[in-house]
Design a protein around this motif. Structure first.
Motif, PDB file in Angstrom:
ATOM      1  N   TRP A 122     -80.890  56.097 -33.136  1.00 60.82           N
ATOM      2  CA  TRP A 122     -82.175  55.762 -33.737  1.00 60.82           C
ATOM      3  C   TRP A 122     -82.067  54.392 -34.388  1.00 60.82           C
ATOM      4  O   TRP A 122     -80.968  53.897 -34.647  1.00 60.82           O
ATOM      5  CB  TRP A 122     -82.605  56.799 -34.778  1.00 60.82           C
ATOM      6  N   GLY A 123     -83.212  53.786 -34.625  1.00 56.19           N
ATOM      7  CA  GLY A 123     -83.177  52.488 -35.270  1.00 56.19           C
ATOM      8  C   GLY A 123     -84.567  52.026 -35.684  1.00 56.19           C
ATOM      9  O   GLY A 123     -85.581  52.630 -35.321  1.00 56.19           O
ATOM     10  N   ALA A 124     -84.615  50.943 -36.451  1.00 59.26           N
ATOM     11  CA  ALA A 124     -85.869  50.360 -36.902  1.00 59.26           C
ATOM     12  C   ALA A 124     -85.677  48.855 -37.064  1.00 59.26           C
ATOM     13  O   ALA A 124     -84.555  48.383 -37.260  1.00 59.26           O
ATOM     14  CB  ALA A 124     -86.315  50.983 -38.226  1.00 59.26           C
ATOM     15  N   ALA A 125     -86.773  48.126 -36.945  1.00 59.28           N
ATOM     16  CA  ALA A 125     -86.695  46.673 -37.058  1.00 59.28           C
ATOM     17  C   ALA A 125     -87.990  46.116 -37.602  1.00 59.28           C
ATOM     18  O   ALA A 125     -89.061  46.717 -37.447  1.00 59.28           O
ATOM     19  CB  ALA A 125     -86.389  46.046 -35.699  1.00 59.28           C
ATOM     20  N   VAL A 126     -87.901  44.955 -38.253  1.00 58.20           N
ATOM     21  CA  VAL A 126     -89.070  44.191 -38.669  1.00 58.20           C
ATOM     22  C   VAL A 126     -88.854  42.747 -38.231  1.00 58.20           C
ATOM     23  O   VAL A 126     -87.721  42.280 -38.111  1.00 58.20           O
ATOM     24  CB  VAL A 126     -89.310  44.260 -40.197  1.00 58.20           C
ATOM     25  N   GLY A 127     -89.952  42.059 -37.965  1.00 56.29           N
ATOM     26  CA  GLY A 127     -89.838  40.673 -37.541  1.00 56.29           C
ATOM     27  C   GLY A 127     -91.193  40.004 -37.551  1.00 56.29           C
ATOM     28  O   GLY A 127     -92.199  40.587 -37.958  1.00 56.29           O
ATOM     29  N   VAL A 128     -91.221  38.776 -37.074  1.00 57.22           N
ATOM     30  CA  VAL A 128     -92.468  38.020 -37.032  1.00 57.22           C
ATOM     31  C   VAL A 128     -92.414  37.068 -35.845  1.00 57.22           C
ATOM     32  O   VAL A 128     -91.386  36.455 -35.566  1.00 57.22           O
ATOM     33  CB  VAL A 128     -92.715  37.252 -38.348  1.00 57.22           C
ATOM     34  N   GLU A 129     -93.543  36.959 -35.135  1.00 51.90           N
ATOM     35  CA  GLU A 129     -93.658  35.988 -34.057  1.00 51.90           C
ATOM     36  C   GLU A 129     -94.241  34.694 -34.584  1.00 51.90           C
ATOM     37  O   GLU A 129     -95.248  34.703 -35.300  1.00 51.90           O
ATOM     38  CB  GLU A 129     -94.554  36.525 -32.955  1.00 51.90           C
TER      39      GLU A 129
ATOM     40  N   THR B 200     -89.152  34.250 -32.346  1.00 51.25           N
ATOM     41  CA  THR B 200     -89.330  35.554 -32.990  1.00 51.25           C
ATOM     42  C   THR B 200     -88.045  35.988 -33.693  1.00 51.25           C
ATOM     43  O   THR B 200     -87.141  36.540 -33.060  1.00 51.25           O
ATOM     44  CB  THR B 200     -89.738  36.615 -31.950  1.00 51.25           C
ATOM     45  N   PRO B 201     -87.927  35.747 -34.998  1.00 52.08           N
ATOM     46  CA  PRO B 201     -86.777  36.273 -35.755  1.00 52.08           C
ATOM     47  C   PRO B 201     -87.014  37.735 -36.127  1.00 52.08           C
ATOM     48  O   PRO B 201     -88.159  38.179 -36.280  1.00 52.08           O
ATOM     49  CB  PRO B 201     -86.740  35.387 -36.995  1.00 52.08           C
ATOM     50  N   SER B 202     -85.916  38.492 -36.280  1.00 51.70           N
ATOM     51  CA  SER B 202     -86.044  39.902 -36.663  1.00 51.70           C
ATOM     52  C   SER B 202     -84.789  40.376 -37.376  1.00 51.70           C
ATOM     53  O   SER B 202     -83.713  39.773 -37.265  1.00 51.70           O
ATOM     54  CB  SER B 202     -86.298  40.785 -35.437  1.00 51.70           C
ATOM     55  N   ILE B 203     -84.943  41.465 -38.119  1.00 53.82           N
ATOM     56  CA  ILE B 203     -83.823  42.170 -38.738  1.00 53.82           C
ATOM     57  C   ILE B 203     -83.924  43.629 -38.313  1.00 53.82           C
ATOM     58  O   ILE B 203     -85.008  44.224 -38.390  1.00 53.82           O
ATOM     59  CB  ILE B 203     -83.856  42.066 -40.275  1.00 53.82           C
ATOM     60  N   ALA B 204     -82.819  44.208 -37.836  1.00 54.77           N
ATOM     61  CA  ALA B 204     -82.855  45.575 -37.322  1.00 54.77           C
ATOM     62  C   ALA B 204     -81.705  46.400 -37.886  1.00 54.77           C
ATOM     63  O   ALA B 204     -80.631  45.875 -38.204  1.00 54.77           O
ATOM     64  CB  ALA B 204     -82.784  45.571 -35.794  1.00 54.77           C
ATOM     65  N   TYR B 205     -81.955  47.696 -38.001  1.00 54.06           N
ATOM     66  CA  TYR B 205     -80.914  48.652 -38.361  1.00 54.06           C
ATOM     67  C   TYR B 205     -80.798  49.663 -37.237  1.00 54.06           C
ATOM     68  O   TYR B 205     -81.816  50.191 -36.758  1.00 54.06           O
ATOM     69  CB  TYR B 205     -81.247  49.373 -39.665  1.00 54.06           C
ATOM     70  N   ALA B 206     -79.582  49.939 -36.773  1.00 54.91           N
ATOM     71  CA  ALA B 206     -79.346  50.910 -35.706  1.00 54.91           C
ATOM     72  C   ALA B 206     -78.238  51.860 -36.115  1.00 54.91           C
ATOM     73  O   ALA B 206     -77.250  51.464 -36.747  1.00 54.91           O
ATOM     74  CB  ALA B 206     -78.974  50.200 -34.398  1.00 54.91           C
ATOM     75  N   ASP B 207     -78.389  53.128 -35.757  1.00 56.51           N
ATOM     76  CA  ASP B 207     -77.411  54.147 -36.129  1.00 56.51           C
ATOM     77  C   ASP B 207     -77.483  55.278 -35.111  1.00 56.51           C
ATOM     78  O   ASP B 207     -78.315  55.259 -34.195  1.00 56.51           O
ATOM     79  CB  ASP B 207     -77.712  54.677 -37.538  1.00 56.51           C
TER      80      ASP B 207
ATOM     81  N   GLY C 297    -101.983  33.125 -38.498  1.00 54.19           N
ATOM     82  CA  GLY C 297    -101.480  32.498 -37.281  1.00 54.19           C
ATOM     83  C   GLY C 297    -100.137  32.988 -36.800  1.00 54.19           C
ATOM     84  O   GLY C 297     -99.659  32.550 -35.736  1.00 54.19           O
ATOM     85  N   VAL C 298     -99.477  33.875 -37.550  1.00 52.50           N
ATOM     86  CA  VAL C 298     -98.228  34.468 -37.096  1.00 52.50           C
ATOM     87  C   VAL C 298     -98.438  35.973 -36.930  1.00 52.50           C
ATOM     88  O   VAL C 298     -99.411  36.532 -37.435  1.00 52.50           O
ATOM     89  CB  VAL C 298     -97.061  34.175 -38.053  1.00 52.50           C
ATOM     90  N   LYS C 299     -97.511  36.621 -36.213  1.00 55.69           N
ATOM     91  CA  LYS C 299     -97.685  38.030 -35.893  1.00 55.69           C
ATOM     92  C   LYS C 299     -96.505  38.859 -36.418  1.00 55.69           C
ATOM     93  O   LYS C 299     -95.485  38.987 -35.746  1.00 55.69           O
ATOM     94  CB  LYS C 299     -97.800  38.230 -34.386  1.00 55.69           C
TER      95      LYS C 299
ATOM     96  N   GLU D  44     -98.981  27.643 -21.889  1.00 54.65           N
ATOM     97  CA  GLU D  44     -98.915  28.085 -23.260  1.00 54.65           C
ATOM     98  C   GLU D  44     -97.670  28.923 -23.525  1.00 54.65           C
ATOM     99  O   GLU D  44     -97.227  29.673 -22.671  1.00 54.65           O
ATOM    100  CB  GLU D  44    -100.158  28.910 -23.606  1.00 54.65           C
ATOM    101  N   ALA D  45     -97.117  28.769 -24.719  1.00 57.20           N
ATOM    102  CA  ALA D  45     -95.999  29.609 -25.134  1.00 57.20           C
ATOM    103  C   ALA D  45     -96.564  30.847 -25.809  1.00 57.20           C
ATOM    104  O   ALA D  45     -97.406  30.751 -26.686  1.00 57.20           O
ATOM    105  CB  ALA D  45     -95.092  28.844 -26.094  1.00 57.20           C
ATOM    106  N   THR D  46     -96.098  32.005 -25.421  1.00 64.99           N
ATOM    107  CA  THR D  46     -96.644  33.233 -25.987  1.00 64.99           C
ATOM    108  C   THR D  46     -95.612  34.336 -25.920  1.00 64.99           C
ATOM    109  O   THR D  46     -94.677  34.299 -25.134  1.00 64.99           O
ATOM    110  CB  THR D  46     -97.925  33.658 -25.239  1.00 64.99           C
ATOM    111  N   GLY D  47     -95.811  35.337 -26.757  1.00 70.90           N
ATOM    112  CA  GLY D  47     -94.968  36.518 -26.693  1.00 70.90           C
ATOM    113  C   GLY D  47     -95.559  37.541 -25.754  1.00 70.90           C
ATOM    114  O   GLY D  47     -96.292  37.197 -24.815  1.00 70.90           O
ATOM    115  N   LEU D  48     -95.293  38.831 -26.029  1.00 67.62           N
ATOM    116  CA  LEU D  48     -95.618  39.834 -25.026  1.00 67.62           C
ATOM    117  C   LEU D  48     -96.374  41.047 -25.523  1.00 67.62           C
ATOM    118  O   LEU D  48     -96.798  41.857 -24.701  1.00 67.62           O
ATOM    119  CB  LEU D  48     -94.319  40.324 -24.360  1.00 67.62           C
TER     120      LEU D  48
END
Length: 207
Positions: free
Chosen positions: A129-136, A145-152, A103-105, A28-32
Motif C-alpha cells: 500500500w502507499g500514498a503520495a502528494v504532489g503538484v504539476e 511534477t514533484p512528489s513525495i510518496a510513502y510505500a509499505d 495555474g498549478v495542479k 504544448e507541454a502537459t501532464g496526463l
C-alpha cells in the motif's frame, strides 16, 4: 532480501498521473490526468551497498472516472543480477484526485498492490500500500511534477518496507497522442540504510 521498487515506488505512479489540459496542441507541454492513456516504462534502481543495479520494465493504463478522479493500474517485472540475483513481479492500482489552484495542479494519490519476490533461493509474496502528494507545474516546453510518496507492505513492522520517496518527473507530448517522460526519485528505506536512487524513462499513448 527485499527487492525494493514497491508499487513501482508509488511516487512514479503518482508523478506519472499529471493533469492534462483539454485537447492540447502538439507543441504544448502537459501532464496526463483526465485522459485515457497506455504507458510503457524502463527503470533503473541504484541501491546503496549493492554493486549490481535493479532493473524493471512496466506497463500501465490510466482511465478518468470523474472530472477530478483517475484510476491507474499496471504491472512491472524487475530483476537484479551479479553477486545478488533475483526478480520480482508487481501489480498495483492507484487512485488520484486533483484540482487546479493558481495555474498549478496539486494532487493526492493512494494505491494498493501485490508483489512476488525471489532472490538467492529466497521467495516471498505480500500485499502493498502507499500514498503520495504532489503538484504539476506546467511550462511552455515541459511539465514538471514533484512528489513525495510513502510505500509499505502489510508485514509485521520489523519486516516491513516503510519507504519514503522524493521524486520529480518531466513529461511532454511529442504529438497529440504520443508523450515521452523521464523521472528520478530518491528512496529512503526507514528501517535500514539500504536507500536508492531511481531513474525511469518511458512513453505514453492516448486512446
Amino acid at each position: 532480501m527485499k527487492l525494493i521498487n514497491t508499487l513501482a515506488l508509488l511516487a512514479l505512479a503518482a508523478v506519472g498521473t499529471s493533469y492534462a489540459q483539454q485537447t492540447p496542441a502538439a507543441t504544448e507541454a502537459t501532464g496526463l490526468l483526465g485522459q485515457k492513456y497506455a504507458e510503457v516504462s524502463f527503470g533503473l534502481q541504484d541501491i546503496d551497498q549493492l554493486s549490481p543495479n535493479f532493473y524493471s520494465v512496466g506497463i500501465a493504463s490510466n482511465v478518468p472516472v470523474t472530472r477530478y478522479l483517475d484510476i491507474n493500474a499496471g504491472y512491472s517485472y524487475g530483476w537484479i543480477n551479479g553477486n545478488v540475483r533475483g526478480h520480482s513481479n508487481t501489480v498495483a492500482a492507484t487512485a488520484t484526485v486533483y484540482t487546479t489552484v493558481a495555474g498549478v495542479k496539486p494532487f493526492a494519490a493512494a494505491g494498493l498492490g501485490y508483489q512476488w519476490v525471489s532472490a538467492s533461493g529466497f521467495s516471498d509474496d505480500f500485499a502493498l500500500w502507499g500514498a503520495a502528494v504532489g503538484v504539476e507545474i506546467p511550462t511552455r516546453w515541459v511539465t514538471i511534477t514533484p512528489s513525495i510518496a510513502y510505500a509499505d507492505d502489510f508485514q509485521r513492522s520489523y519486516e516491513s518496507s516503510q519507504e519514503l520517496a522524493y521524486g520529480v518527473e518531466a513529461s511532454r507530448w511529442i504529438t497529440k497522442t504520443v508523450a515521452a517522460f523521464a523521472g528520478v526519485s530518491y528512496t529512503d528505506t526507514l528501517r535500514s540504510g539500504i536507500d536508492s536512487w531511481n531513474y525511469t524513462v518511458g512513453a505514453r499513448l492516448k486512446f
